[in-house]
Motif scaffolding. Structure first.
Motif, PDB file in Angstrom:
ATOM      1  N   GLY A   1      46.231  26.382   0.205  1.00 24.58           N
ATOM      2  CA  GLY A   1      45.759  26.879   1.494  1.00 24.58           C
ATOM      3  C   GLY A   1      46.240  28.258   1.882  1.00 24.58           C
ATOM      4  O   GLY A   1      45.869  28.770   2.944  1.00 24.58           O
ATOM      5  N   GLY A   2      47.072  28.866   1.058  1.00 18.30           N
ATOM      6  CA  GLY A   2      47.551  30.199   1.384  1.00 18.30           C
ATOM      7  C   GLY A   2      46.441  31.233   1.299  1.00 18.30           C
ATOM      8  O   GLY A   2      45.342  30.957   0.845  1.00 18.30           O
ATOM      9  N   GLY A   3      46.758  32.420   1.782  1.00 16.49           N
ATOM     10  CA  GLY A   3      45.777  33.490   1.748  1.00 16.49           C
ATOM     11  C   GLY A   3      46.241  34.680   2.547  1.00 16.49           C
ATOM     12  O   GLY A   3      47.394  34.758   2.964  1.00 16.49           O
ATOM     13  N   LEU A   4      45.303  35.592   2.759  1.00 15.98           N
ATOM     14  CA  LEU A   4      45.563  36.809   3.523  1.00 15.98           C
ATOM     15  C   LEU A   4      44.980  36.652   4.925  1.00 15.98           C
ATOM     16  O   LEU A   4      43.812  36.269   5.084  1.00 15.98           O
ATOM     17  CB  LEU A   4      44.923  38.003   2.816  1.00 15.98           C
ATOM     18  CG  LEU A   4      44.964  39.351   3.548  1.00 15.98           C
ATOM     19  CD1 LEU A   4      46.401  39.812   3.729  1.00 15.98           C
ATOM     20  CD2 LEU A   4      44.147  40.383   2.761  1.00 15.98           C
ATOM     21  N   VAL A   5      45.790  36.955   5.928  1.00 13.95           N
ATOM     22  CA  VAL A   5      45.339  36.822   7.307  1.00 13.95           C
ATOM     23  C   VAL A   5      45.939  37.963   8.120  1.00 13.95           C
ATOM     24  O   VAL A   5      47.027  38.464   7.800  1.00 13.95           O
ATOM     25  CB  VAL A   5      45.751  35.444   7.873  1.00 13.95           C
ATOM     26  CG1 VAL A   5      47.248  35.290   7.905  1.00 13.95           C
ATOM     27  CG2 VAL A   5      45.133  35.193   9.231  1.00 13.95           C
ATOM     28  N   GLN A   6      45.245  38.370   9.144  1.00 14.52           N
ATOM     29  CA  GLN A   6      45.771  39.420  10.017  1.00 14.52           C
ATOM     30  C   GLN A   6      46.784  38.845  10.997  1.00 14.52           C
ATOM     31  O   GLN A   6      46.732  37.658  11.336  1.00 14.52           O
ATOM     32  CB  GLN A   6      44.621  40.067  10.791  1.00 14.52           C
ATOM     33  CG  GLN A   6      43.733  40.950   9.934  1.00 14.52           C
ATOM     34  CD  GLN A   6      42.734  41.724  10.763  1.00 14.52           C
ATOM     35  OE1 GLN A   6      42.307  41.272  11.823  1.00 14.52           O
ATOM     36  NE2 GLN A   6      42.342  42.897  10.284  1.00 14.52           N
ATOM     37  N   ALA A   7      47.666  39.681  11.438  1.00 14.38           N
ATOM     38  CA  ALA A   7      48.646  39.270  12.445  1.00 14.38           C
ATOM     39  C   ALA A   7      47.920  38.692  13.650  1.00 14.38           C
ATOM     40  O   ALA A   7      46.899  39.224  14.095  1.00 14.38           O
ATOM     41  CB  ALA A   7      49.509  40.452  12.852  1.00 14.38           C
ATOM     42  N   GLY A   8      48.459  37.587  14.155  1.00 16.90           N
ATOM     43  CA  GLY A   8      47.827  36.890  15.262  1.00 16.90           C
ATOM     44  C   GLY A   8      46.870  35.806  14.826  1.00 16.90           C
ATOM     45  O   GLY A   8      46.420  34.999  15.646  1.00 16.90           O
ATOM     46  N   GLY A   9      46.577  35.779  13.554  1.00 19.97           N
ATOM     47  CA  GLY A   9      45.636  34.795  13.031  1.00 19.97           C
ATOM     48  C   GLY A   9      46.291  33.464  12.719  1.00 19.97           C
ATOM     49  O   GLY A   9      47.480  33.250  12.975  1.00 19.97           O
TER      50      GLY A   9
END
Length: 118
Positions: A6-14
């Motif tokens: 389930g990991g990945g790249l996300v923006q801050a606040g996401g």
């Protein structure tokens, strides 16, 4: 076997949700949860469910933003992460704990990378 996903790249606040398949582990017998490790840093216990009383433990750094839950029927542990910060960037591992609140872990599988961009 403990398998995180389930990991990945996300923006801050996401937000992001991690899942752990804990085949072969009875939640009554093992305290189970997540720790993370960022490059060059020590392991940090993030969240845990106690085998003793089913209570939840959260590190100060994530309390109020992360939620841990278990699905006993499916032998699965989920970590819901909200309001993510760049400092949450790390490889996250699903693991059995000596005891919730003590950063010592018995078994863990391959981790999943979480990257939070600013």
């Amino acid at each position: 076997q403990l398998q995180a996903s389930g990991g990945g790249l996300v923006q801050a606040g996401g937000s992001l949700t991690l899942s752990c398949s804990a085949s072969g582990y009875r939640f009554d017998d093992y305290s189970i949860g997540w720790f993370r490790q960022a490059p060059g840093k020590e392991r940090e216990g993030v969240a845990c469910i106690s085998a003793t009383d089913n209570s939840r433990y959260y590190a100060d750094s994530v309390r109020g933003r992360f939620t841990i839950a278990s699905d006993n029927d499916k032998n699965r542990v989920v970590l819901q992460m909200y309001n993510l910060k760049p400092e949450d960037t790390a490889v996250y591992y699903c693991a059995t704990w000596i005891a919730c609140g003590i950063d010592e872990f018995d078994n863990w599988g391959q981790g999943t990378l979480v990257t939070v961009s600013s």
